[in-house]
Each structure stands twice: as structure tokens, then as C-alpha cells.
Motif scaffolding. Structure first.
Motif, PDB file in Angstrom:
ATOM      1  N   GLU A  65      34.259  76.418  31.509  1.00 52.78           N
ATOM      2  CA  GLU A  65      34.764  75.283  30.765  1.00 52.78           C
ATOM      3  C   GLU A  65      35.944  75.925  30.233  1.00 52.78           C
ATOM      4  O   GLU A  65      36.328  76.787  29.557  1.00 52.78           O
ATOM      5  N   LEU A  66      36.941  74.720  30.130  1.00 56.37           N
ATOM      6  CA  LEU A  66      38.136  74.746  29.413  1.00 56.37           C
ATOM      7  C   LEU A  66      38.143  74.579  27.915  1.00 56.37           C
ATOM      8  O   LEU A  66      37.136  73.879  27.507  1.00 56.37           O
ATOM      9  N   PRO A  67      39.073  75.055  27.180  1.00 59.32           N
ATOM     10  CA  PRO A  67      38.881  74.790  25.703  1.00 59.32           C
ATOM     11  C   PRO A  67      39.036  73.253  25.390  1.00 59.32           C
ATOM     12  O   PRO A  67      38.494  73.253  24.092  1.00 59.32           O
ATOM     13  N   VAL A  68      39.564  72.653  25.928  1.00 62.30           N
ATOM     14  CA  VAL A  68      39.600  71.162  25.871  1.00 62.30           C
ATOM     15  C   VAL A  68      38.102  70.302  26.086  1.00 62.30           C
ATOM     16  O   VAL A  68      38.238  69.214  26.022  1.00 62.30           O
ATOM     17  N   GLY A  69      37.258  71.089  26.864  1.00 64.07           N
ATOM     18  CA  GLY A  69      35.991  70.631  26.981  1.00 64.07           C
ATOM     19  C   GLY A  69      35.935  70.219  28.578  1.00 64.07           C
ATOM     20  O   GLY A  69      34.654  70.086  28.831  1.00 64.07           O
ATOM     21  N   LEU A  70      36.542  70.079  29.392  1.00 63.60           N
ATOM     22  CA  LEU A  70      36.574  69.851  30.852  1.00 63.60           C
ATOM     23  C   LEU A  70      35.760  71.065  31.276  1.00 63.60           C
ATOM     24  O   LEU A  70      36.299  72.328  31.197  1.00 63.60           O
ATOM     25  N   ASN A  71      34.876  70.828  32.296  1.00 61.84           N
ATOM     26  CA  ASN A  71      34.210  72.086  32.968  1.00 61.84           C
ATOM     27  C   ASN A  71      33.828  71.740  34.292  1.00 61.84           C
ATOM     28  O   ASN A  71      33.836  70.540  34.642  1.00 61.84           O
ATOM     29  N   PHE A  72      33.871  72.920  34.940  1.00 58.92           N
ATOM     30  CA  PHE A  72      33.406  73.005  36.426  1.00 58.92           C
ATOM     31  C   PHE A  72      32.514  73.695  36.731  1.00 58.92           C
ATOM     32  O   PHE A  72      32.291  74.787  36.248  1.00 58.92           O
ATOM     33  N   GLY A  73      31.532  73.478  37.905  1.00 58.29           N
ATOM     34  CA  GLY A  73      30.282  74.209  38.211  1.00 58.29           C
ATOM     35  C   GLY A  73      30.085  74.032  39.530  1.00 58.29           C
ATOM     36  O   GLY A  73      30.560  73.291  40.221  1.00 58.29           O
ATOM     37  N   LEU A  74      29.573  75.253  40.111  1.00 55.28           N
ATOM     38  CA  LEU A  74      29.038  75.460  41.344  1.00 55.28           C
ATOM     39  C   LEU A  74      27.540  75.905  41.260  1.00 55.28           C
ATOM     40  O   LEU A  74      27.300  76.706  40.644  1.00 55.28           O
ATOM     41  N   ARG A  75      26.621  75.311  42.024  1.00 58.37           N
ATOM     42  CA  ARG A  75      25.199  75.678  41.958  1.00 58.37           C
ATOM     43  C   ARG A  75      24.548  75.734  43.234  1.00 58.37           C
ATOM     44  O   ARG A  75      24.942  74.868  44.112  1.00 58.37           O
ATOM     45  N   TYR A  76      23.572  76.421  43.535  1.00 59.01           N
ATOM     46  CA  TYR A  76      22.818  76.604  44.699  1.00 59.01           C
ATOM     47  C   TYR A  76      21.646  76.669  44.526  1.00 59.01           C
ATOM     48  O   TYR A  76      21.052  77.175  43.483  1.00 59.01           O
ATOM     49  N   ASN A  77      20.767  75.306  44.931  1.00 57.75           N
ATOM     50  CA  ASN A  77      19.265  75.266  44.977  1.00 57.75           C
ATOM     51  C   ASN A  77      18.463  75.505  45.939  1.00 57.75           C
ATOM     52  O   ASN A  77      18.766  75.124  47.150  1.00 57.75           O
ATOM     53  N   LEU A  78      17.717  76.421  45.925  1.00 59.89           N
ATOM     54  CA  LEU A  78      16.737  76.868  47.005  1.00 59.89           C
ATOM     55  C   LEU A  78      15.330  76.341  46.717  1.00 59.89           C
ATOM     56  O   LEU A  78      14.651  76.923  45.863  1.00 59.89           O
ATOM     57  N   GLY A  79      14.639  75.552  47.654  1.00 57.94           N
ATOM     58  CA  GLY A  79      13.228  75.082  47.431  1.00 57.94           C
ATOM     59  C   GLY A  79      12.292  76.371  48.139  1.00 57.94           C
ATOM     60  O   GLY A  79      12.666  76.811  48.931  1.00 57.94           O
ATOM     61  N   LEU A  80      11.237  76.350  47.207  1.00 59.51           N
ATOM     62  CA  LEU A  80      10.508  77.402  47.635  1.00 59.51           C
ATOM     63  C   LEU A  80       9.170  77.286  48.636  1.00 59.51           C
ATOM     64  O   LEU A  80       8.723  78.119  49.175  1.00 59.51           O
ATOM     65  N   GLY A  81       8.966  76.031  48.483  1.00 57.79           N
ATOM     66  CA  GLY A  81       7.738  75.585  49.152  1.00 57.79           C
ATOM     67  C   GLY A  81       8.098  74.616  50.225  1.00 57.79           C
ATOM     68  O   GLY A  81       9.258  74.147  50.668  1.00 57.79           O
ATOM     69  N   VAL A  98      23.736  72.679  47.774  1.00 58.63           N
ATOM     70  CA  VAL A  98      24.785  73.346  47.225  1.00 58.63           C
ATOM     71  C   VAL A  98      25.596  71.946  46.146  1.00 58.63           C
ATOM     72  O   VAL A  98      25.819  71.067  46.819  1.00 58.63           O
ATOM     73  N   GLN A  99      25.514  72.251  45.002  1.00 58.54           N
ATOM     74  CA  GLN A  99      26.112  71.408  44.121  1.00 58.54           C
ATOM     75  C   GLN A  99      27.414  71.699  43.433  1.00 58.54           C
ATOM     76  O   GLN A  99      27.734  72.700  43.097  1.00 58.54           O
ATOM     77  N   LEU A 100      28.384  70.804  43.567  1.00 58.98           N
ATOM     78  CA  LEU A 100      29.506  70.831  42.667  1.00 58.98           C
ATOM     79  C   LEU A 100      29.773  70.008  41.608  1.00 58.98           C
ATOM     80  O   LEU A 100      29.481  68.725  41.983  1.00 58.98           O
ATOM     81  N   SER A 101      30.133  70.286  40.595  1.00 61.44           N
ATOM     82  CA  SER A 101      30.044  69.346  39.497  1.00 61.44           C
ATOM     83  C   SER A 101      31.503  69.537  38.481  1.00 61.44           C
ATOM     84  O   SER A 101      32.102  70.294  38.407  1.00 61.44           O
ATOM     85  N   VAL A 102      31.653  68.450  37.991  1.00 62.72           N
ATOM     86  CA  VAL A 102      32.686  68.412  36.887  1.00 62.72           C
ATOM     87  C   VAL A 102      32.600  67.390  36.009  1.00 62.72           C
ATOM     88  O   VAL A 102      31.955  66.496  36.027  1.00 62.72           O
ATOM     89  N   GLY A 103      32.491  68.044  34.637  1.00 62.11           N
ATOM     90  CA  GLY A 103      32.050  67.423  33.359  1.00 62.11           C
ATOM     91  C   GLY A 103      32.928  67.458  32.301  1.00 62.11           C
ATOM     92  O   GLY A 103      34.069  68.175  32.247  1.00 62.11           O
TER      93      GLY A 103
END
Length: 108
Positions: A65-81, A98-103
Motif C-alpha cells: 500500500e502506497l501512502p496515498v492509499g493505492l494498494n496492489f496485491g498478489l494472492r494464490y488460492n489452493l483448494g484442498l478438497g 492466482v489473483q492480482l488486485s488493485v485497490g
């Protein structure tokens, strides 16, 4: 043949700040199946009844997250069942995303 499974994922993540503005995220996740469709040529078939309605998994990633509030994310989700209902064969099918986010964070 094209298979499309759509989920609403609900993660419960712990965020660990490792540096100014940079955090690691990890935790469990529940996925709720909203639709399942198979397409072969021009033929669409609803196959939701062949899959489990709930998918439990884990999610891990990072956020910056940048000081102005803009944020970037990268996430990996693994289903177990296995997402295929019992009795539908011996194959095990799991979700991997695989998720890429900007908020933007308001209220700073």
C-alpha cells in the motif's frame, strides 16, 4: 471442451506487516460454487449438480500500500478438497487460483 466453474471466495486472512506498506497474508478460505458450465462447440450444459457446492482451501499472498492509499496485491488460492462429487469417478480435481488486485483505501 471448455469447463467453467465460478465461485464466490470468502477468505479469512491474517496480515503480517513486514515493512512500511508491505504485508504478507495467509489463512483459510471458503469457496461457494455459483455456477458450473460445460461447453462443447456451440452446446452449453449446466453441470453444477456434478460438483460440490463448497470448496475449502488456503490463501497466501502479499499486499503493498502506497501512502496515498493505492494498494496492489498478489494472492494464490489452493483448494484442498475434491470439487467433483463422490461417485463421479476416481479423479481428484482441485481449484488453484492466482489473483492480482488493485485497490484504494478511503479515509486516510
Amino acid at each position: 471442451l471448455k469447463l467453467n466453474l465460478s465461485y464466490i471466495n470468502i477468505p479469512v486472512l491474517a496480515a503480517i506487516t513486514v515493512a512500511e506498506g508491505f504485508s504478507l497474508e495467509i489463512g483459510p478460505q471458503v469457496g461457494i460454487l455459483t455456477s458450473a458450465k460445460s461447453k462443447f462447440g456451440d452446446v452449453d450444459v449446466d453441470i453444477k449438480d456434478s460438483f460440490n457446492a463448497i470448496d475449502f482451501g488456503v490463501a497466501a499472498g502479499f499486499n503493498y500500500e502506497l501512502p496515498v492509499g493505492l494498494n496492489f496485491g498478489l494472492r494464490y488460492n489452493l483448494g484442498l478438497g475434491n470439487v467433483i462429487k463422490d461417485g463421479e469417478g476416481d479423479d481428484k480435481v482441485t481449484n488453484q487460483v492466482v489473483q492480482l488486485s488493485v485497490g484504494f483505501t478511503f479515509g486516510r
